[in-house]
Design a protein around this motif. Sequence first.
Motif, PDB file in Angstrom:
ATOM      1  N   ARG A 186      13.058  28.281  27.006  1.00 30.44           N
ATOM      2  CA  ARG A 186      12.731  29.283  25.981  1.00 30.44           C
ATOM      3  C   ARG A 186      13.659  30.489  26.096  1.00 30.44           C
ATOM      4  O   ARG A 186      14.086  31.055  25.092  1.00 30.44           O
ATOM      5  N   SER A 187      13.967  30.851  27.313  1.00 26.50           N
ATOM      6  CA  SER A 187      14.852  32.000  27.516  1.00 26.50           C
ATOM      7  C   SER A 187      16.246  31.719  26.947  1.00 26.50           C
ATOM      8  O   SER A 187      16.856  32.600  26.324  1.00 26.50           O
ATOM      9  N   ARG A 188      16.736  30.492  27.121  1.00 26.32           N
ATOM     10  CA  ARG A 188      18.065  30.140  26.606  1.00 26.32           C
ATOM     11  C   ARG A 188      18.104  30.199  25.080  1.00 26.32           C
ATOM     12  O   ARG A 188      19.123  30.553  24.487  1.00 26.32           O
ATOM     13  N   TYR A 189      16.994  29.815  24.442  1.00 30.56           N
ATOM     14  CA  TYR A 189      16.949  29.836  22.981  1.00 30.56           C
ATOM     15  C   TYR A 189      16.517  31.186  22.411  1.00 30.56           C
ATOM     16  O   TYR A 189      16.503  31.371  21.191  1.00 30.56           O
ATOM     17  N   PRO A 201      12.130  20.358  12.659  1.00 32.80           N
ATOM     18  CA  PRO A 201      13.335  19.525  12.650  1.00 32.80           C
ATOM     19  C   PRO A 201      13.563  18.968  11.245  1.00 32.80           C
ATOM     20  O   PRO A 201      12.702  18.276  10.703  1.00 32.80           O
ATOM     21  N   SER A 202      14.725  19.251  10.662  1.00 33.19           N
ATOM     22  CA  SER A 202      14.927  18.840   9.275  1.00 33.19           C
ATOM     23  C   SER A 202      16.404  18.782   8.909  1.00 33.19           C
ATOM     24  O   SER A 202      17.156  19.713   9.174  1.00 33.19           O
ATOM     25  N   ALA A 227      11.345  27.904  13.814  1.00 31.34           N
ATOM     26  CA  ALA A 227      12.669  27.582  14.349  1.00 31.34           C
ATOM     27  C   ALA A 227      13.175  26.311  13.681  1.00 31.34           C
ATOM     28  O   ALA A 227      12.640  25.219  13.895  1.00 31.34           O
ATOM     29  N   VAL A 228      14.197  26.447  12.848  1.00 30.36           N
ATOM     30  CA  VAL A 228      14.715  25.331  12.048  1.00 30.36           C
ATOM     31  C   VAL A 228      15.870  24.667  12.786  1.00 30.36           C
ATOM     32  O   VAL A 228      16.915  25.276  13.022  1.00 30.36           O
ATOM     33  N   GLU A 242      17.449  30.131  12.653  1.00 32.57           N
ATOM     34  CA  GLU A 242      18.262  28.937  12.422  1.00 32.57           C
ATOM     35  C   GLU A 242      18.913  28.508  13.738  1.00 32.57           C
ATOM     36  O   GLU A 242      19.681  29.253  14.341  1.00 32.57           O
ATOM     37  N   LEU A 243      18.604  27.268  14.162  1.00 29.95           N
ATOM     38  CA  LEU A 243      19.145  26.753  15.413  1.00 29.95           C
ATOM     39  C   LEU A 243      20.358  25.860  15.202  1.00 29.95           C
ATOM     40  O   LEU A 243      21.073  25.559  16.154  1.00 29.95           O
ATOM     41  N   GLY A 244      20.588  25.422  13.961  1.00 27.33           N
ATOM     42  CA  GLY A 244      21.685  24.505  13.683  1.00 27.33           C
ATOM     43  C   GLY A 244      21.340  23.093  14.135  1.00 27.33           C
ATOM     44  O   GLY A 244      20.191  22.786  14.472  1.00 27.33           O
ATOM     45  N   PHE A 245      22.335  22.223  14.139  1.00 28.02           N
ATOM     46  CA  PHE A 245      22.123  20.848  14.556  1.00 28.02           C
ATOM     47  C   PHE A 245      22.031  20.793  16.080  1.00 28.02           C
ATOM     48  O   PHE A 245      22.920  21.286  16.784  1.00 28.02           O
TER      49      PHE A 245
END
Length: 355
Positions: A186-189, A201-202, A227-228, A242-245
């Motif tokens: 969680r800290s990394r994100y 997840p999409s 979180a996408v 936005e987390l990206g792929f």
Amino acid sequence: MTQNIAISINRFSRGGGMESYTFDLIRAFSSPNRHIHVYATKFDTTLPEYAQIDPQLINQKHTPKKLRPFFFTHQLQKYRQANEQLISCNPSDHADIFICGGTHLGHVHNICREPNLINKLLDKLTIHRNRTNYRTAKSIMAHSALMARELTEFYGVPSEKIRVVYPPADTERFSPASPEEIAAIRSRYGFKDHETVFLFPSTGHKRKGFDMLADFFTQTDLPVKLAVAGSPLPRPMKNIIELGFCKNMPELYRAADYTIMASLYEPFGLVGVESILSGTRVVLADNIGCTEVMNDQAGFFFSRANPETLADAIQKAVALKESGKHKLANPAEALTYNPSLHEHFGALQAMLEAV
């Protein structure tokens, strides 16, 4: 035990759920005394599974892209060997086992899109192709009861020809983590402890119900984040990150407090099972196929037809997170089926022997 196995798939490469399922089958079938033909229009020769198959290229280089699916089955039949049993993971005729992960009439019924001439023509051709696939198959494996209903109600397939067998998940890759590991991820994100993070997840936001979720998250004052993971967002939005792929989905499932989906049409939705196996409960629209294999411990469910039920589900999820009891200690207890590949492979073998 069947020795001569053939599998058809559009592309032998990393992709969506059916490609992943194909690789699962190859790993399950692979043995020194079994010959696996794979029919596909393209092969990724760098994949480890490639060494386990006998590739049979369906050359569609000179076929217009939109028409390729309609010519595939005709080309396959020219190369198919008489002594092999065919498992179709894409639209193909004369399969011994046709794997049904969704129907086009079900898709059309649930997804609104521009009714232009090209779409109407392609829909008509695809539905006709579906009918011949189902009619010529000896047996059909439906990956959910929802699929079985669509096969009988929309296409008139006899129920005795259909067997519901839920898809497998990687029970080793998707597993819970310790509180210390979760905190580090969680800290990394950048996920805050006081926030309840809902993972979305999409790669197709419209079908996955992003609009419904965005309406809630951008207006709520709850300490939440959506979180996408996947396709880019159209613009920055309140409470949405936005987390990206992301390639490491097990890590993301563990880091999130919940996985959420509000899909317009989801024949099964393996991400729901993967999330639970990772120890993370779900918040899902009740029309999603994977809810068939979940009990009350799995999370919270809502109706797309009633946005108030989404708000209620999220409020309950936040309250459970704040109590510190939201993670699943024993994920198997939240599922009503065994998602292991071994269990699924046994059911598939039984179907092959029966035909």
